[in-house]
Design an enzyme around this catalytic site. Sequence first.
Site, PDB file in Angstrom:
ATOM      1  N   ARG A 278      44.432  49.349  82.350  1.00  0.00           N
ATOM      2  CA  ARG A 278      43.105  48.946  81.858  1.00  0.00           C
ATOM      3  C   ARG A 278      42.780  47.529  82.333  1.00  0.00           C
ATOM      4  O   ARG A 278      41.665  47.257  82.789  1.00  0.00           O
ATOM      5  CB  ARG A 278      43.096  49.027  80.331  1.00  0.00           C
ATOM      6  CG  ARG A 278      41.809  48.568  79.651  1.00  0.00           C
ATOM      7  CD  ARG A 278      41.892  48.918  78.168  1.00  0.00           C
ATOM      8  NE  ARG A 278      40.970  48.177  77.330  1.00  0.00           N
ATOM      9  CZ  ARG A 278      39.707  48.547  77.089  1.00  0.00           C
ATOM     10  NH1 ARG A 278      39.223  49.634  77.660  1.00  0.00           N
ATOM     11  NH2 ARG A 278      38.937  47.843  76.285  1.00  0.00           N
TER      12      ARG A 278
ATOM     13  N   HIS B  97      33.947  46.573  74.972  1.00  0.00           N
ATOM     14  CA  HIS B  97      34.132  45.365  74.180  1.00  0.00           C
ATOM     15  C   HIS B  97      32.844  45.040  73.428  1.00  0.00           C
ATOM     16  O   HIS B  97      31.764  45.031  74.023  1.00  0.00           O
ATOM     17  CB  HIS B  97      34.481  44.174  75.082  1.00  0.00           C
ATOM     18  CG  HIS B  97      35.870  44.204  75.620  1.00  0.00           C
ATOM     19  ND1 HIS B  97      36.270  43.462  76.717  1.00  0.00           N
ATOM     20  CD2 HIS B  97      36.973  44.883  75.222  1.00  0.00           C
ATOM     21  CE1 HIS B  97      37.549  43.690  76.960  1.00  0.00           C
ATOM     22  NE2 HIS B  97      38.000  44.540  76.060  1.00  0.00           N
TER      23      HIS B  97
ATOM     24  N   ARG C 267      41.404  52.927  77.108  1.00  0.00           N
ATOM     25  CA  ARG C 267      42.609  52.628  76.348  1.00  0.00           C
ATOM     26  C   ARG C 267      43.463  53.891  76.333  1.00  0.00           C
ATOM     27  O   ARG C 267      42.943  55.007  76.425  1.00  0.00           O
ATOM     28  CB  ARG C 267      42.260  52.227  74.911  1.00  0.00           C
ATOM     29  CG  ARG C 267      41.370  50.994  74.801  1.00  0.00           C
ATOM     30  CD  ARG C 267      41.001  50.739  73.353  1.00  0.00           C
ATOM     31  NE  ARG C 267      40.159  49.548  73.206  1.00  0.00           N
ATOM     32  CZ  ARG C 267      38.826  49.557  73.219  1.00  0.00           C
ATOM     33  NH1 ARG C 267      38.178  50.709  73.374  1.00  0.00           N
ATOM     34  NH2 ARG C 267      38.130  48.438  73.086  1.00  0.00           N
TER      35      ARG C 267
ATOM     36  N   HIS D  34      48.140  49.685  79.085  1.00  0.00           N
ATOM     37  CA  HIS D  34      47.105  48.653  79.014  1.00  0.00           C
ATOM     38  C   HIS D  34      47.045  47.843  80.303  1.00  0.00           C
ATOM     39  O   HIS D  34      46.006  47.258  80.629  1.00  0.00           O
ATOM     40  CB  HIS D  34      47.360  47.739  77.816  1.00  0.00           C
ATOM     41  CG  HIS D  34      46.129  47.475  77.007  1.00  0.00           C
ATOM     42  ND1 HIS D  34      45.374  48.477  76.424  1.00  0.00           N
ATOM     43  CD2 HIS D  34      45.488  46.309  76.711  1.00  0.00           C
ATOM     44  CE1 HIS D  34      44.339  47.940  75.798  1.00  0.00           C
ATOM     45  NE2 HIS D  34      44.391  46.635  75.956  1.00  0.00           N
TER      46      HIS D  34
ATOM     47  N   LYS E  41      37.062  52.262  69.799  1.00  0.00           N
ATOM     48  CA  LYS E  41      37.311  51.621  68.517  1.00  0.00           C
ATOM     49  C   LYS E  41      36.077  51.736  67.637  1.00  0.00           C
ATOM     50  O   LYS E  41      34.949  51.587  68.102  1.00  0.00           O
ATOM     51  CB  LYS E  41      37.668  50.139  68.723  1.00  0.00           C
ATOM     52  CG  LYS E  41      39.073  49.927  69.294  1.00  0.00           C
ATOM     53  CD  LYS E  41      39.413  48.455  69.316  1.00  0.00           C
ATOM     54  CE  LYS E  41      40.858  48.238  69.763  1.00  0.00           C
ATOM     55  NZ  LYS E  41      41.217  46.800  69.787  1.00  0.00           N
TER      56      LYS E  41
ATOM     57  N   TYR F 225      38.923  37.875  81.749  1.00  0.00           N
ATOM     58  CA  TYR F 225      39.165  38.318  83.127  1.00  0.00           C
ATOM     59  C   TYR F 225      38.579  37.353  84.151  1.00  0.00           C
ATOM     60  O   TYR F 225      38.993  37.354  85.301  1.00  0.00           O
ATOM     61  CB  TYR F 225      38.615  39.732  83.328  1.00  0.00           C
ATOM     62  CG  TYR F 225      39.324  40.750  82.483  1.00  0.00           C
ATOM     63  CD1 TYR F 225      40.612  41.169  82.788  1.00  0.00           C
ATOM     64  CD2 TYR F 225      38.732  41.269  81.338  1.00  0.00           C
ATOM     65  CE1 TYR F 225      41.284  42.082  81.990  1.00  0.00           C
ATOM     66  CE2 TYR F 225      39.401  42.188  80.533  1.00  0.00           C
ATOM     67  CZ  TYR F 225      40.671  42.581  80.865  1.00  0.00           C
ATOM     68  OH  TYR F 225      41.341  43.474  80.068  1.00  0.00           O
TER      69      TYR F 225
END
Length: 311
Positions: A243, A266, A147, A240, A171, A275
């Site tokens: 990414r 994730h 990110r 992004h 995150k 995806y």
Amino acid sequence: MKRRNFIQEHLSFLRVEKGLSANTLHSYRRDLEKLEAFAESFGVEIQNLSRPEIGRWVKSLSESGLSPRSIARAISSVKGFYKFLLRDGFITDDPTSELLSLKLPQHLPSFLSEDELEDLLRGPDLGTVEGLRDRAILELIYATGLRVSEAVGLTPADLDLERGIVTCRGKGSKQRFIPVGRSALGFVREYLKVRPALQGDKAAAKLFLRKSGEALTRQDVWQLIKKYTGPLGLHGVSPHSLRHSFATHLMQRGADSRSVQTLLGHSDLGTTQIYTHITNQHLRHAYETFHPRAKSRGDNSNDDRKEKAEK
């Protein structure tokens, strides 16, 4: 007697127990403060709002012109808040228990083709310090799927150039280790040689620096991408997008979704599986373009008649 600040208590819980990022906590605070202002307009404290009052608040969000995505986030914030109050015994009934979360249409993320990526990466002028820096950060984001906030937060100590690994704090302050390809490593090495020219007297601790010596920001990366995609006629490209391109190109070349999930950081495989929709479209296009029997029977009827005539 001082009134308890239930919003602050909830946010502290999310920060300490859940490890949520500062940006996420800021969004939650903004949503809850809107609800608190709504409650005060009725002369009610936020923890005492009823089901009908919560419903009217949600309706007011829609009438105010907020986007469906913003409304969905606000609903999620409020539901989490009242679950916290219920769990800790501050309320005995959850007024959001019957409040349905807003289902949003799933948008496929935008990404660049491999050729477009190559054109973008060739944009920076490698004869300048800033050009080497730009090439290094673009290569690194595409090579690792970082990110933009993770990329600008890196320090030189986060890079293991010998083993080709970058240590990333994503995150929720979760740490992950990501392999880096030879191309990106090469440009990062070249940038590190000239990085002292950017440090000046400030000597920021971050890896990627402005010309002034301050740390590069997320907005800076947006601007440099805009700078290099404009002449290529590529519009709407963001950090992004790199990414997304990282993940999409991996899966188009056969990587499994579990591996991509780990690389992207994730927590939910479902987030990664978006995806697969992109790669399925890619495979369908390739099949319909190149397979000799991909067309419908009707489309091939002339060819069939021609074969019979020749016989």
